[in-house]
Design an enzyme around this catalytic site. Sequence first.
Site, PDB file in Angstrom:
ATOM      1  N   ASP A   1      -6.990  -2.585   4.743  1.00 13.13           N
ATOM      2  CA  ASP A   1      -6.302  -3.531   3.866  1.00 13.13           C
ATOM      3  C   ASP A   1      -6.581  -4.986   4.242  1.00 13.13           C
ATOM      4  OD1 ASP A   1      -4.946  -1.546   2.299  1.00 13.13           O
ATOM      5  OD2 ASP A   1      -3.636  -1.189   4.010  1.00 13.13           O
TER       6      ASP A   1
ATOM      7  N   ASP B   1       0.865  -1.164   0.000  1.00  9.59           N
ATOM      8  CA  ASP B   1       0.000   0.000   0.000  1.00  9.59           C
ATOM      9  C   ASP B   1       0.917   1.234   0.000  1.00  9.59           C
ATOM     10  OD1 ASP B   1      -2.380   1.512   0.262  1.00  9.59           O
ATOM     11  OD2 ASP B   1      -2.006   1.705   2.408  1.00  9.59           O
TER      12      ASP B   1
ATOM     13  N   ASP C   1      -1.305  -0.849   6.123  1.00  9.14           N
ATOM     14  CA  ASP C   1      -1.161  -0.103   7.373  1.00  9.14           C
ATOM     15  C   ASP C   1      -2.425  -0.081   8.216  1.00  9.14           C
ATOM     16  OD1 ASP C   1      -2.575   1.485   5.638  1.00  9.14           O
ATOM     17  OD2 ASP C   1      -1.783   3.360   6.422  1.00  9.14           O
TER      18      ASP C   1
END
Length: 625
Positions: free
Chosen positions: A522, A326, A518
Amino acid sequence: MKSEDNKLLFFAPAIISFLMLMLGLGFDHVFPQDWFQGWSRIAWYAIAYLPVGLPVLKAAWGSILKGDVFSEFFLMGIATIGAFAIGEYPEGVAVMLFYSIGEVFQGMAVRRAKTNIKILLDQRPDVVTVIEGNLTKEIQASAAEIGDVLQLKPGEKLGLDGELLSERSSFNTSALTGESKPATKEKGSQVLAGMVNLNKVALVKVTAAFHDSKLSRILELVQNATAQKAPTELFIRKFAKIYTPIVVYLAIAICFIPFFFVDDYDFSDWLYRALIFLVVSCPCGLVISIPLGYFGGIGAASKNGILFKGSNFLDSLAEIDEVVMDKTGTLTEAVFQVQEVHFEPGFEGSKILHFVNALESKSTHPIASAIKAHVGELDPEVVLDDVEEIPGQGLRATAEGKELLVGNFKLMDKYAVSYDIDISRIVFTTVAFAYDGEFAGYLTISDTIKADSQQTVERLNSMNVGITMLSGDKSSVVQAVAEKLGIANFFGDLLPEDKVEKFKRIKADKGKVAFVGDGINDAPVIAISDVGIAMGGLGSDATIETADVVIQDDNPHKIPIAILIGKKTKQIVWQNIGFAFGIKVLVLILGALGLATMWSAVFADVGVALLAVLNAVRIQYMKFG
């Protein structure tokens, strides 16, 4: 001094047996004694055998009662008792003595690994100072309750998670994150057990019970990490259960079958060979050193601020072909600043910004902090109703009875809000807003790339690990970050479901793939990755629960370090397997041919086990940074 006494206590049985064995060998070969013959000699060596042999025989009997007949304890028991049966008393004592010493060293190595991890993580004080009215009193940290106010003096460690009540204070967070740079916390910030107050007296309100602190959960996570076994570890355990009975039957065959084929068959000679075969074949070196190798890898990772939820993830990470990351919070700081604010004609900018600030305050996204820093404190007169979050797009609410939209341009499209803006020409992250069905304007926000991101990309490339960046941020921003870092594969403007689809394609093309994110947004991708790595795990309870590997601070450089630790752990484990099998097979053949002594068998079993353990432990002292 207490630690030294404990070590002597562990070795006490071995010391007694060793002294009696040395004296017995002296009576046999150096200064012979008339009384040291017959039953007195047998009794002497039997007494020398008991301190080290009795615990092993008890363990063997316990295993038999549980249905595990062919344990390593059973092998050592019948081998040494057999040595007594054929009159090889010193060798019987010596084999059990060296086996016992090996077991003590192995036990000490495991305890050391566990202690190192516990010392590293469990930094909490036993006693905390609680404020009650105008008085303070010291109580056990475990007795503190949620809502209690703690007084933390300079240099003291915080015992429980809490909320900072003082205006500002600096903390050393290295016990939690591995980050040596002090962290300055403002009033209302979360502070965690294990942090050290640096400059002035601070007040902290307890928000979690002692056993519910993040540090407690992480400590439990690491100490229980070996519950999830690596495939190699599971294979060796299954192998030992099949291998051991085969070895016992082969030893019986070595003892008796030559009777039918050898003219000068001597039962004692062939029994001695069979006993050597049994001692050599004991799989204790493998069964103990391999789990210790994985535990050492988990310990080494913990020292570097990386938490593995199981030894199986060390193996998985060692085989990773591609790392998918990410962008925000992983490769960039996630510390945004407003760069530009644009309002459409006919809108009162100040009023709209206060609406936007109020709505964004309902979000945990870092963009909300940037808007608050730009606009200021929330306007108490702004009242929002029917607040709704639209995943991957933004927020919707009602302000003064009219619809308020704040998010990306996909949100504007979703609610058919027309705008005359060429969004492809805006490089920075854009937050658009609409009020009462009309486009009201936008603001741009930029993020900064982390200092270690460039080094992370370079190191992964040098390890032949591919990199792909996925982000919900606009494509122009993602492209700018990717080009600066040298990442060839990148995709932007992705909704959570888009990330999942894109990740599935990458996984199908690349083989074993890890995902680095993070936080909770996700989670869908982490769920389908071979290894899910969470950045900044201390900030999110959900991250600790869902990820396979948790990086305690936000340092992306820990990603290649985690992969290196996985590779080194696997390398050490296979070194132990190859070394142990190679030596054992050689001495087994020599023993069956009558060319090896019981002392060779001792080296092949205990010596190899000790060397394998030392090899496994060394990973805890390696530097990976």
